[in-house]
Design a protein around this motif. Structure first.
Motif, short mmCIF file in Angstrom:
data_model
loop_
_atom_site.label_atom_id
_atom_site.label_comp_id
_atom_site.label_asym_id
_atom_site.label_seq_id
_atom_site.Cartn_x
_atom_site.Cartn_y
_atom_site.Cartn_z
N UNK A 188 -0.94 -1.04 1.13
CA UNK A 188 -0.18 -2.14 0.53
C UNK A 188 0.53 -1.65 -0.72
N UNK A 189 -0.04 -0.64 -1.37
CA UNK A 189 0.55 -0.02 -2.56
C UNK A 189 0.55 1.49 -2.38
N UNK A 190 1.35 2.19 -3.19
CA UNK A 190 1.31 3.65 -3.18
C UNK A 190 -0.11 4.12 -3.53
N UNK A 191 -0.55 5.17 -2.89
CA UNK A 191 -1.89 5.69 -3.14
C UNK A 191 -1.82 7.20 -3.37
N UNK A 192 -2.16 7.63 -4.60
CA UNK A 192 -2.18 9.05 -4.90
C UNK A 192 -3.61 9.47 -5.26
N UNK A 193 -3.79 10.66 -5.79
CA UNK A 193 -5.13 11.17 -6.09
C UNK A 193 -5.84 10.35 -7.16
N UNK A 246 -7.82 14.68 1.15
CA UNK A 246 -7.39 13.37 0.65
C UNK A 246 -6.12 12.92 1.36
N UNK A 247 -6.10 11.69 1.84
CA UNK A 247 -4.96 11.18 2.60
C UNK A 247 -4.17 10.21 1.71
N UNK A 248 -3.20 10.76 1.00
CA UNK A 248 -2.38 9.95 0.11
C UNK A 248 -1.15 9.46 0.88
N UNK A 249 -0.46 8.45 0.33
CA UNK A 249 0.71 7.94 1.01
C UNK A 249 1.42 6.88 0.20
N UNK A 250 2.51 6.36 0.75
CA UNK A 250 3.32 5.33 0.11
C UNK A 250 3.00 3.97 0.72
N UNK A 251 3.34 2.92 -0.02
CA UNK A 251 3.21 1.57 0.52
C UNK A 251 4.00 1.48 1.83
#
Length: 282
Positions: A188-193, A246-251
């Motif tokens: 739902x939101x950007x997710x980084x480290x 780690x699986x980061x990504x954008x909204x």
């Protein structure tokens, strides 16, 4: 003091009962393990089929089989993301107002997890929970068997202190029982480290490591959920923190994982992490 025949007979009966119980337990354990490995063989034989018949989303399903995780970028467009964001705020208000009655719903120092959202909103259902594309991926993952989501979840996580008392999947490396469970995480939101992203041990859905097999044995012996968790010393011993991806990504991105593999939410340092989860199990 010499044993009487009666006492000796009772002792023999007691030991005989113990041997019988151990034998029965051994037979049950062997039967469950045989079913488990047969189901594994069946699932991975389907991998040959999807490699031959390279249909739509082949690479996604292939990655799920081999690595245990994958990601679909830009699954939602900007307008769809904004609507889902506003909907997440509404879910939080309904949760705080006590409008959700599911006993599984939890709150921990501002972090919340809300269940039973499959029918919460028709737009959310159409775009995510019952998306044709995601249902087709789930169908192929389970060996071309039509399947619907078991549960819809919303999760909002806030930073927590590193301790043994943490919410949800942040408590440590673990896997979800002895069956393959498929989860789609819509960011739902950007997710980084810094946000404490979902992390996964590559290929750990395959029951090949001895430490994983040991825990599978313990689950079959009645260990339940605690048996699937790795202690801090075990995580250090097996270098899980170094191996975790780690699986980061954008909204608007969707992260997909077979949570029979070893995973956790990394410790969150700042910001919020908001995800919608579509949960499948066979």
């Amino acid at each position: 003091m010499l044993l009487t025949k009666k006492k000796a007979h009772k002792i023999n009966e007691k030991f005989s009962d113990r041997r019988s119980n151990r034998l029965a337990l051994g037979i049950i354990l062997c039967y469950r393990l045989a079913l488990f490995f047969l189901s594994e063989i069946k699932r991975y034989s389907y991998l040959f089929f999807i490699n031959v018949c390279r249909s739509k989303d082949f690479e996604i399903v292939n990655s799920l089989y081999l690595n245990g995780f994958t990601k679909i970028e830009n699954f939602l467009n900007e307008n769809e993301i904004e609507f889902i964001k506003s909907l997440s705020c509404q879910i939080e208000r309904d949760f705080l107002d006590g409008n959700f009655k599911n006993p599984k719903n939890t709150s921990f120092n501002g972090s919340i997890r809300v269940w039973s959202l499959l029918e919460y909103d028709s737009y959310l259902s159409d775009k995510f929970y019952r998306s044709r594309r995601l249902l087709n991926i789930a169908k192929k993952f389970y060996g071309n068997k039509p399947i619907l989501p078991f549960e819809g979840i919303y999760q909002k996580s806030l930073p927590q202190e590193d301790s043994d008392e943490l919410p949800f999947g942040q408590r440590g490396w673990h896997f979800d029982g002895n069956k393959h469970t498929l989860k789609f995480f819509l960011l739902v939101e950007n997710c980084d480290l810094e946000n404490g992203p979902f992390a996964y041990i590559k290929s750990s859905a395959l029951p090949l490591s001895l430490h994983k097999l040991n825990k599978i044995f313990r689950v079959f012996l009645g260990g339940g959920i605690p048996a699937t968790y790795y202690s801090r010393s075990e995580a250090l011993k097996y270098k899980l923190n170094k191996k975790g991806v780690p699986l980061i990504g954008k909204a608007g991105d969707v992260i997909i994982a077979d949570t029979h593999g070893i995973h956790r939410a990394m410790l969150q340092k700042s910001g919020t992490r908001k995800v919608m989860v579509s949960y499948f199990k066979d």
